[in-house]
Scaffold this active site. Structure first.
Site, PDB file in Angstrom:
ATOM      1  CE1 TYR A   1      -3.800   2.498   0.995  1.00  0.00           C
ATOM      2  CE2 TYR A   1      -1.963   3.597   2.081  1.00  0.00           C
ATOM      3  CZ  TYR A   1      -3.254   3.625   1.584  1.00  0.00           C
ATOM      4  OH  TYR A   1      -3.999   4.774   1.679  1.00  0.00           O
TER       5      TYR A   1
ATOM      6  CD  GLU B   1      -6.359   4.377  -0.886  1.00  0.00           C
ATOM      7  OE1 GLU B   1      -6.318   4.396   0.350  1.00  0.00           O
ATOM      8  OE2 GLU B   1      -7.421   4.208  -1.530  1.00  0.00           O
TER       9      GLU B   1
END
Length: 387
Positions: free
Chosen positions: A109, A198
């Site tokens: 991530y 993101e």
């Protein structure tokens, strides 16, 4: 402003970030015309909506061969996806993204956002890719690294980049690619006025390549005027029609799920108003900030927006007049109430500039309006009025 995954990936590609090849289609017959642009035996078919959780809702599918692609795309196009972010009404799929499948070895991530509290750019990195980062932060906070850096023309330095990607334990070659990715994300924040980027997941393939497998981007609404190339990416189909109407009048409006409509001047006061409504046992139907210098016409438009929500059982208006004059607000409310044939309870709390004149306008209107002395009194009265 939000954009679709395929649009975010195009921006990432323009800034040198590693992304898979893909095509976007709006009609099923476009697939046969565009599929030759991809060099893969397997494909990933993705519904394009402004919401997370698409995979669990059937909006992401691995297609093993090209013969099944049109069939599965036909099933997905036009489907209403319901995820934890869409609400029970869901979102209709009106475009699809087809990209070359990747052989995933490991998921990570990585995100980059504007941290308003510190006025810095924050990078968040974690080994727990493909998961809800809020859940990771709650259950395994030690697996998340947050690095905040100052806004600067040259971007993050080598030490800062090293800190950002340290959790990944990459090889030297992967570190080089990851370093360039960090710089790319920073440059998008600076040069495109993005407020959030993101990458979830960021993957390592079985051939040791680093790829941004999924991407989400948000942009600063207040800076859109200087980014026409970003504004072109806006998809009105993904936005609430009432919020679109609000933007035309430069009103900050967000629809919620409660029964008490709110009209307030100032975001902080609006939040406090919603909080006290909840304190008295009810839920706000919206966030609505009319701003500091709203005209009578703007107030009327705001009032109509609130009443367009069928769930609204009562309205609370809370105005502290500074630049905003209470008499202007009051006249806007009276005009809108008469024009819409107001049939729900209305509580008004006025304070500040010309509040006496404002109250006088409300009293002379002959409308059934409950006046409140303060915010506590206003919340109590509107909650009691809708019972």
């Amino acid at each position: 402003m939000n954009i679709h995954e395929h649009q975010a990936k195009e921006i990432l590609r323009d800034f040198g970030a590693p992304v898979s090849k893909g095509i976007v289609v709006f009609k099923i017959d476009e697939i046969s015309k565009k599929i030759s642009q991809l060099n893969s035996k397997e494909f990933v078919l993705k519904a394009q909506i402004h919401a997370g959780g698409r995979g669990k809702a059937g909006g992401v599918k691995l297609i093993k061969n090209i013969s099944d692609l049109e069939l599965e795309a036909s099933k997905m196009m036009g489907k209403t996806l319901i995820t934890h972010q869409t609400g029970p009404e869901g979102k209709e799929v009106k475009r699809l993204y087809i990209e070359e499948a990747s052989e995933i070895a490991k998921e990570f991530y990585l995100s980059c956002l504007v941290d308003r509290e510190t006025a810095k750019v924050a990078f968040i990195s974690s080994t727990e890719g493909g998961m809800d980062i809020e859940k990771v932060a709650s259950e395994n906070p030690e697996k998340i690294i947050t690095k905040k850096i100052d806004f600067k023309k040259e971007g993050p330095n080598e030490e800062e980049i090293k800190d950002i990607i340290s959790v990944f334990k990459f090889s030297d070659e992967q570190k080089d690619t990851a370093s360039k990715l960090v710089k790319s994300l920073y440059n998008i924040i600076i040069n495109k006025d993005a407020s959030l980027i993101e990458i979830n997941p960021l993957i390592i393939t079985k051939s040791n390549k680093l790829i941004c497998l999924d991407a989400k981007m948000n942009f600063d609404d207040n800076a859109i005027f200087r980014r026409p190339e970003i504004l072109k990416l806006r998809d009105l189909n993904e936005e609430d029609p009432v919020e679109i109407e609000a933007s035309k009048h430069e009103l900050a409006y967000i629809k919620l799920n409660g029964s008490i409509g709110c009209m307030v001047n100032g975001a902080g006061l609006a939040m406090a108003t919603m909080d006290i409504i909840k304190l008295y046992g009810e839920e706000p139907a919206n966030f609505l900030d009319v701003g500091g210098g709203a005209s009578k016409e703007k107030v009327t438009a705001a009032f109509k927006l609130i009443l367009s929500d069928k769930n609204v059982k009562g309205i609370l208006i809370n105005i502290f007049g500074g630049i905003m004059r209470c008499d202007v607000l009051a006249q806007g409310v009276v005009d809108a109430a008469k024009e819409t044939n107001l049939s729900v309870p209305l509580v008004v709390r006025l304070a500040g500039t010309n509040f006496k004149e404002g109250k006088e306008i409300l009293e002379k209107s002959k409308l059934t309006i409950l006046s409140a002395t303060d915010l506590n009194d206003a919340a109590k009265k509107i909650v009691e009025a809708i019972k």
